[in-house]
Design an enzyme around this catalytic site. Sequence first.
Site, mmCIF file in Angstrom:
data_model
loop_
_atom_site.group_PDB
_atom_site.id
_atom_site.type_symbol
_atom_site.label_atom_id
_atom_site.label_comp_id
_atom_site.label_asym_id
_atom_site.label_seq_id
_atom_site.Cartn_x
_atom_site.Cartn_y
_atom_site.Cartn_z
ATOM 1 C CE LYS A 126 24.098 44.578 1.495
ATOM 2 N NZ LYS A 126 25.341 45.320 1.661
ATOM 3 C CG ASP A 166 25.217 46.627 -1.626
ATOM 4 O OD1 ASP A 166 26.218 46.528 -0.912
ATOM 5 O OD2 ASP A 166 25.017 45.846 -2.583
#
Length: 445
Positions: A126, A166
């Site tokens: 991430k 995201d």
Amino acid sequence: MHSAIKRTLEVVERRNHSEPVFLQAVHEVLETLGPVVEEHPEIADLNLLERLCEPERQIIFRVVWKDDAGNVQVNRGFRTEFNSVLGPYKGGLRFHPTVNMGVIKFLGFEQIFKNSLTGLNIGGGKGGADFDPKGKSDDEVMRFCQAFMSELFRHIGHRRDVPAGDIGVGAREIGYLFGQYKKLTNSYELGVITGKGVSWGGSQGRTEATGFGAVYFAEEIMQAAGDSLEGKSCVISGSGNVALYALRKLNDLGATVVACSDSSGAIFDPKGIDFSALRLIKEVERERIEKYCEIHPSASFRPKAKVWDIPCDAAFPCATQNELEVDDARKLVQNGCKLVCEGANMPCTPEAIKVFHQAKIPFGPGKAANAGGVAVSALEMQQNAGLEHWPFDRVDEELRRIMRGIHTSCLHYADKYQASGNYVAGANIGGFLRVAEAMMCHGLI
Ligand code: NDP
């Protein structure tokens, strides 16, 4: 609690004491693994839990760019390459002022299990930055993305680490990021990033995937309980990518979504929120949600309000972490809510989840329910590798199949480890076992 779990939690807390959301995510997973660690002593012998909680690599970097007024701005960029035992690191980039290493680590940790649950060959990672795209011009966003990629490009690659979107990173940002990667590497490496525009290597259905997937997962839960989403009244938090496409799929399945929100407040429309109008306001015009009420007089705006006190049959938290707290959970239960399904990552606090479990309300955790996004990202990589372009219906069918598979796995592992019907335990155990087995095969690395 098993001694190996207790010991790992102590070590992880000591090492990461300033990262509360990361610790929350680790607790949530490890606390469900007791029966598995009991059954497999090799997990403790190989110190597998501690190894799993330590990222393989973390990168923090400076991002320098110029705003429209000519001022030099500095942001901080992050990438956590958490676990590559199942495939290249895979996970999105978040651009939001609240981003820090702890947030990125919590998301990267969740991603390991989520990606494992899809059954595909993708590891967990991430990234992001404490940059706020809100209120910035297109040019500013472009310059920021170019500066961000000027460092990140050294660390990523289609077989190494594959970012995606995201919060705050949608098709526009992915375009600028890819453009800069291409310029710096002088190669058209489509599979290096996912969420691309459909006309230049993106997959049909990727925009819709997370929201649609969460609703497919919710429909599976309802069917397992002998019910369906048809005719149900629903509330959704957020009005970004995940929320919008959850709304659209719920409408397709005959449910009515009466409330949505953004960080400024919530809209309530007893007639049902109109997907096209909301999409135009949020995705195209990038406006505040209150504008919806100008188009639909049946709707009202509640400044700074959440959606959880509005009576509903099903609730879909689709905005951000820890947005649904214990009092919100109690309100939902009191109002007769029959299902809670997470579109966002860790939106319900541990205390809120306890309330749902005590009230025996089926609860779909994000790492299972929102896995549709990363699953279709992996399908995008597959299409890029094969120089293929699949039609929407094929991608959507695959998505449905994958979400059904994840649901089956959750129930199977929950049942097998004495937690029947507990989707949290089932998702954690199912995701963990595949990763653990591969880690054992790869030796001490
Ligand atoms: P977007 O940026 O498209 O939308 C986020 C939405 O949540 C916006 O409505 C935003 O409101 C609201 N929001 C964000 N932060 C806050 C906050 N601190 N307080 C209140 N509201 C907030 O993001 P996505 O829809 O892509 O992501 C939403 C969630 O889903 C995240 O948890 C993400 O990690 C998760 N997720 C996303 C996937 C994807 O494919 N996009 C895949 C899997 C999970 P505002 O516009 O006012 O900021």
